[in-house]
Scaffold this motif. Sequence first.
Motif, short mmCIF file in Angstrom:
data_model
loop_
_atom_site.label_atom_id
_atom_site.label_comp_id
_atom_site.label_asym_id
_atom_site.label_seq_id
_atom_site.Cartn_x
_atom_site.Cartn_y
_atom_site.Cartn_z
N MET A 104 0.83 -1.20 0.00
CA MET A 104 0.00 0.00 0.00
C MET A 104 0.86 1.25 0.00
O MET A 104 0.57 2.23 -0.72
N LEU A 105 1.94 1.25 0.78
CA LEU A 105 2.81 2.41 0.81
C LEU A 105 3.42 2.66 -0.57
O LEU A 105 3.52 3.80 -1.02
N ALA A 106 3.81 1.58 -1.25
CA ALA A 106 4.35 1.72 -2.60
C ALA A 106 3.32 2.32 -3.55
O ALA A 106 3.65 3.17 -4.39
N CYS A 107 2.06 1.89 -3.42
CA CYS A 107 0.99 2.43 -4.26
C CYS A 107 0.79 3.91 -4.00
O CYS A 107 0.74 4.73 -4.94
N LEU A 108 0.68 4.29 -2.73
CA LEU A 108 0.44 5.68 -2.37
C LEU A 108 1.58 6.58 -2.84
O LEU A 108 1.35 7.66 -3.39
N GLN A 109 2.80 6.11 -2.67
CA GLN A 109 3.93 6.95 -3.05
C GLN A 109 4.10 7.02 -4.56
O GLN A 109 4.52 8.06 -5.09
N SER A 110 3.72 5.97 -5.27
CA SER A 110 3.76 6.04 -6.73
C SER A 110 2.72 7.02 -7.26
O SER A 110 2.96 7.74 -8.24
N LEU A 111 1.57 7.07 -6.61
CA LEU A 111 0.53 8.04 -7.01
C LEU A 111 0.98 9.46 -6.69
O LEU A 111 0.68 10.40 -7.44
N ALA A 112 1.70 9.64 -5.60
CA ALA A 112 2.23 10.96 -5.27
C ALA A 112 3.23 11.42 -6.34
O ALA A 112 3.23 12.59 -6.74
N VAL A 113 4.07 10.49 -6.81
CA VAL A 113 5.02 10.83 -7.88
C VAL A 113 4.26 11.23 -9.14
O VAL A 113 4.61 12.22 -9.81
N ARG A 114 3.22 10.49 -9.46
CA ARG A 114 2.43 10.83 -10.65
C ARG A 114 1.74 12.18 -10.47
O ARG A 114 1.64 12.97 -11.43
N ASN A 115 1.30 12.46 -9.25
CA ASN A 115 0.64 13.74 -9.01
C ASN A 115 1.62 14.89 -9.05
O ASN A 115 1.26 16.01 -9.46
N GLU A 116 2.87 14.65 -8.68
CA GLU A 116 3.89 15.69 -8.79
C GLU A 116 4.07 16.10 -10.24
O GLU A 116 4.24 17.29 -10.55
N ALA A 117 4.01 15.12 -11.15
CA ALA A 117 4.10 15.44 -12.57
C ALA A 117 2.90 16.26 -13.03
O ALA A 117 3.03 17.16 -13.88
N LEU A 118 1.73 15.98 -12.47
CA LEU A 118 0.53 16.76 -12.80
C LEU A 118 0.69 18.20 -12.32
O LEU A 118 0.31 19.15 -13.02
N LEU A 119 1.25 18.37 -11.13
CA LEU A 119 1.53 19.72 -10.63
C LEU A 119 2.43 20.48 -11.60
O LEU A 119 2.23 21.68 -11.84
N ASP A 120 3.41 19.80 -12.14
CA ASP A 120 4.34 20.45 -13.07
C ASP A 120 3.63 20.95 -14.31
O ASP A 120 4.03 21.96 -14.91
N GLU A 121 2.55 20.27 -14.73
CA GLU A 121 1.81 20.70 -15.92
C GLU A 121 1.18 22.08 -15.72
O GLU A 121 0.96 22.81 -16.70
N GLY A 122 0.88 22.42 -14.48
CA GLY A 122 0.24 23.71 -14.22
C GLY A 122 1.18 24.79 -13.76
O GLY A 122 0.75 25.88 -13.36
N ARG A 123 2.48 24.53 -13.85
CA ARG A 123 3.45 25.46 -13.26
C ARG A 123 3.53 26.80 -13.99
O ARG A 123 4.02 27.79 -13.44
N SER A 124 3.06 26.85 -15.22
CA SER A 124 3.11 28.12 -15.97
C SER A 124 1.97 29.06 -15.62
O SER A 124 1.94 30.20 -16.09
N LEU A 125 1.03 28.62 -14.77
CA LEU A 125 -0.19 29.41 -14.56
C LEU A 125 0.10 30.81 -14.05
O LEU A 125 -0.48 31.79 -14.54
N THR A 126 0.97 30.93 -13.05
CA THR A 126 1.20 32.26 -12.48
C THR A 126 1.69 33.25 -13.54
O THR A 126 1.34 34.43 -13.51
N ALA A 127 2.50 32.76 -14.47
CA ALA A 127 3.04 33.64 -15.51
C ALA A 127 1.98 34.02 -16.54
O ALA A 127 2.16 35.00 -17.28
N GLU A 128 0.90 33.26 -16.61
CA GLU A 128 -0.16 33.55 -17.57
C GLU A 128 -1.24 34.46 -16.99
O GLU A 128 -2.07 35.01 -17.72
#
Length: 294
Positions: free
Chosen positions: A198-222
Amino acid sequence: MTSASELRSGKGDRDENFPVASWIIHPRHRALILAYYNFVRTADDIADHATLPGDQKLAYLDLLEAELLGKGDTQAEAVVLRRALAEAGMAPRHALDVLIAFRMDVTKLRYENWDEVIHYCRYSAMPVGRFMLDVHGESTSTWAASDPLCAALQINNHLQDCGKDFRELNRVYLPRDALAASGASVEQLGLAQSPPAMLACLQSLAVRNEALLDEGRSLTAEIRDFRLGIDVAVIQAYADRIVRLLKVRDPLRERVHLNKFELLTFSLAGMIGEVGRRAIGRKAISRPGTAHDA
């Protein structure tokens, strides 16, 4: 029917993972933002109510929608938002969208894959960002960066509260295929500590969510509005810190939230970083192309 206000959990804007109508936002916008927040918070609390039967939850959500659209004046949160939107000349679309998510919360307890979770976020989280951008008169082109940021905020919350959601509501946002890939089971969410799978699952989802956060990183500049840009930078700083914690901590064993010192630290970091970026006119950060339905 009991007033929807009486079904509130007691959770308020100070209990969220992100600032709601903070002092950073111009005062002229705060009443409308708080009216929207109170409507959404009330609907969310109805969907999450521990003892209210599902059919009654749906009836309350339908009532909130009807009164938001002008069919009655008995539910304070709907009436206040309806009037605030009318005064601002805004349509209720972003409030109607979140009601779709809360109906899903009542009727859908499991998610098969990441795409289904993102579809849920399209209605639970993305409308909130779109609403804030519309309030500030920003272009709808900013939605492409706002959507993944808002979805990532929602998924951070799903990971933080995964044990509570399972124990109290039998609701699991962790995708079945991610659980299966790690050898974890839904029932493990009821434990006081995550087994290795379960810990491996949760942490792998956190890694995937970190990539999702990166997709929105340009928002402040827009974002053109200076105050809103600063506010979003603070939210991004909070989200970045939380996802980093989720990559190394066990949310079944410990509370993965920011303490007061961290809130202050990352608020200052977000504000200083964004003020500096605007001062030197740094360009928007490029991001991978994403498609979210409008």
